[in-house]
Write a protein that holds these residues in place. Structure first.
Motif, PDB file in Angstrom:
ATOM      1  N   TYR A  34       9.374  61.130 -63.599  1.00  0.00           N
ATOM      2  CA  TYR A  34       9.000  61.744 -62.218  1.00  0.00           C
ATOM      3  C   TYR A  34       8.499  60.678 -61.220  1.00  0.00           C
ATOM      4  O   TYR A  34       7.639  60.072 -61.549  1.00  0.00           O
ATOM      5  N   LEU A  35       9.038  60.690 -59.993  1.00  0.00           N
ATOM      6  CA  LEU A  35       8.721  59.778 -58.813  1.00  0.00           C
ATOM      7  C   LEU A  35       7.092  60.377 -58.728  1.00  0.00           C
ATOM      8  O   LEU A  35       6.276  59.500 -58.398  1.00  0.00           O
ATOM      9  N   ASP A  36       7.083  61.525 -58.775  1.00  0.00           N
ATOM     10  CA  ASP A  36       5.696  62.214 -58.459  1.00  0.00           C
ATOM     11  C   ASP A  36       4.335  61.341 -59.203  1.00  0.00           C
ATOM     12  O   ASP A  36       3.402  61.260 -58.848  1.00  0.00           O
ATOM     13  N   ASN A  37       4.676  60.924 -60.612  1.00  0.00           N
ATOM     14  CA  ASN A  37       3.945  60.126 -61.305  1.00  0.00           C
ATOM     15  C   ASN A  37       3.274  58.890 -60.471  1.00  0.00           C
ATOM     16  O   ASN A  37       2.064  58.586 -60.780  1.00  0.00           O
ATOM     17  N   LEU A  38       4.143  58.444 -59.632  1.00  0.00           N
ATOM     18  CA  LEU A  38       3.669  57.155 -58.895  1.00  0.00           C
ATOM     19  C   LEU A  38       2.672  57.683 -57.690  1.00  0.00           C
ATOM     20  O   LEU A  38       2.208  56.734 -56.953  1.00  0.00           O
ATOM     21  N   PHE A  39       2.879  58.956 -57.211  1.00  0.00           N
ATOM     22  CA  PHE A  39       2.138  59.267 -56.072  1.00  0.00           C
ATOM     23  C   PHE A  39       0.831  59.622 -56.742  1.00  0.00           C
ATOM     24  O   PHE A  39       0.609  60.912 -56.908  1.00  0.00           O
ATOM     25  N   SER A  40      -0.072  58.919 -57.167  1.00  0.00           N
ATOM     26  CA  SER A  40      -1.286  59.396 -58.002  1.00  0.00           C
ATOM     27  C   SER A  40      -2.416  58.386 -57.874  1.00  0.00           C
ATOM     28  O   SER A  40      -2.123  57.331 -57.384  1.00  0.00           O
ATOM     29  N   PRO A  41      -3.595  58.801 -58.168  1.00  0.00           N
ATOM     30  CA  PRO A  41      -4.688  57.869 -57.945  1.00  0.00           C
ATOM     31  C   PRO A  41      -4.808  56.487 -58.847  1.00  0.00           C
ATOM     32  O   PRO A  41      -5.374  55.728 -58.628  1.00  0.00           O
ATOM     33  N   TRP A  42      -3.974  56.321 -60.017  1.00  0.00           N
ATOM     34  CA  TRP A  42      -3.726  55.368 -60.664  1.00  0.00           C
ATOM     35  C   TRP A  42      -2.743  54.427 -60.478  1.00  0.00           C
ATOM     36  O   TRP A  42      -2.462  53.301 -60.664  1.00  0.00           O
ATOM     37  N   ASN A  43      -1.648  54.830 -59.183  1.00  0.00           N
ATOM     38  CA  ASN A  43      -0.589  54.170 -58.841  1.00  0.00           C
ATOM     39  C   ASN A  43      -0.681  53.786 -57.425  1.00  0.00           C
ATOM     40  O   ASN A  43      -0.519  52.922 -56.883  1.00  0.00           O
TER      41      ASN A  43
END
Length: 313
Positions: free
Chosen positions: A148-157
């Motif tokens: 998921y792209l949403d994994n990249l809109f995250s505190p660790w990315n």
């Protein structure tokens, strides 16, 4: 099966990111959503229009109660990777769906699944759940997303992307991946719930194009208006970081996908399906850069004031 007639959908996993995205789209389209949760009321995500029942997938009667009155069901398993637990959950879901006569159940496997057996619970428990559901005789459609792209809109990315132009992820740079958004998953799920003649089919859903790490970074660069480079993360380091958030057992389960991809036994596992699912499910996933351009990345910027995320639901 016309999508004009409102469905009553039992959503398993509605408090998670994937099931939540599906529940939101169903509510938006005026379908009725029932969800099962173990969370206390104060700790549930805002899902206006959804009806929550307190319950546990391990308790047959509680799953049955979720399915009562439902015409359809959408299932995403929680981050549980013990085979006997996943099998029990799947049996409870299958029994409830059969007893209440749901017209169709859509199962989201959380991941693509390799053809042959592997040593990774991330794949094998989902394969097991899929087999239990299929063997039960419930009218079933299976969707298998990539990552998921949403994994990249995250505190660790987010911070590394916004401040340093670095996109770090535990997939080999060379692994062609049809990155999908949670919204894209929801659109595929809705199409799988409502499309005619889909029972028994399995779809490798995904974004519009399968991208290498470098191509993904270039798409992020276009969306962010800056240079971005891809950095391959070691799946072991990724697993350690994830363990602090979700615990070692769930982290090992999730990270299994990336350990497998690093082995390059099936380099095209996360790639596209030659447009089959997009055509059959009538999907038009937006290009990655469009998704990137729509996210409020400034919340991750080091020089942002206290980031106000209230307006970005």
């Amino acid at each position: 099966m016309s999508s004009q007639i409102p469905m009553r959908v039992a959503v398993v996993g509605a408090t998670g990111f994937q099931g939540g995205a599906v529940a939101r789209l169903l509510v938006e389209r005026h379908h009725r959503v029932r969800a099962l949760t173990r969370r206390p009321e104060a700790d549930r995500p805002p899902l206006p229009g959804a009806f929550f029942l307190a319950g546990d997938l391990g308790r047959r009667a509680e799953v049955r109660r979720l399915f009562e009155g439902a015409t359809h069901a959408f299932v995403t398993m929680p981050l549980v990777y013990a085979p006997e637990r996943v099998e029990a959950y799947a049996r409870n879901i299958a029994d409830a769906a059969l007893e209440t006569g749901v017209l169709r159940l859509v199962f989201n496997t959380n991941t693509r699944i390799p053809h042959g057996p592997t040593e990774y619970a991330a794949f094998e428990t989902r394969r097991l759940a899929e087999e239990v559901l299929r063997d039960s005789g419930v009218p079933l459609v299976v969707i298998r997303p990539p990552v998921y792209l949403d994994n990249l809109f995250s505190p660790w990315n987010g911070p590394a992307l916004v401040d340093d132009g670095v996109l770090a992820y535990p997939l080999p740079e060379s692994a062609r991946t049809a990155w999908l958004s949670h919204r894209g998953l929801a659109e595929a799920a809705l199409a799988a719930l409502t499309g005619e003649g889909l029972e028994g089919r399995t779809f490798d859903i995904g974004g519009s194009t399968a991208l290498t790490g470098g191509e993904l970074a270039a798409a992020f660069g276009r969306g962010l208006g800056r240079t971005v480079r891809y950095q391959e993360l070691d799946p072991v380091d990724f697993e350690h970081g994830l363990a602090e958030l979700v615990g070692p057992e769930a982290a090992a389960g999730v990270a299994g996908v990336y350990h497998f991809m690093a082995s390059e036994r099936d380099p095209l596992l996360m790639a596209g399906d030659d447009g089959v699912s997009a055509e059959v499910l009538a999907l038009e996933p937006a290009p990655v850069e469009e998704w990137v351009a729509r996210q409020p990345w400034q919340v991750w910027s080091a020089d942002a004031e206290e980031p106000d995320t209230s307006s970005h639901h």
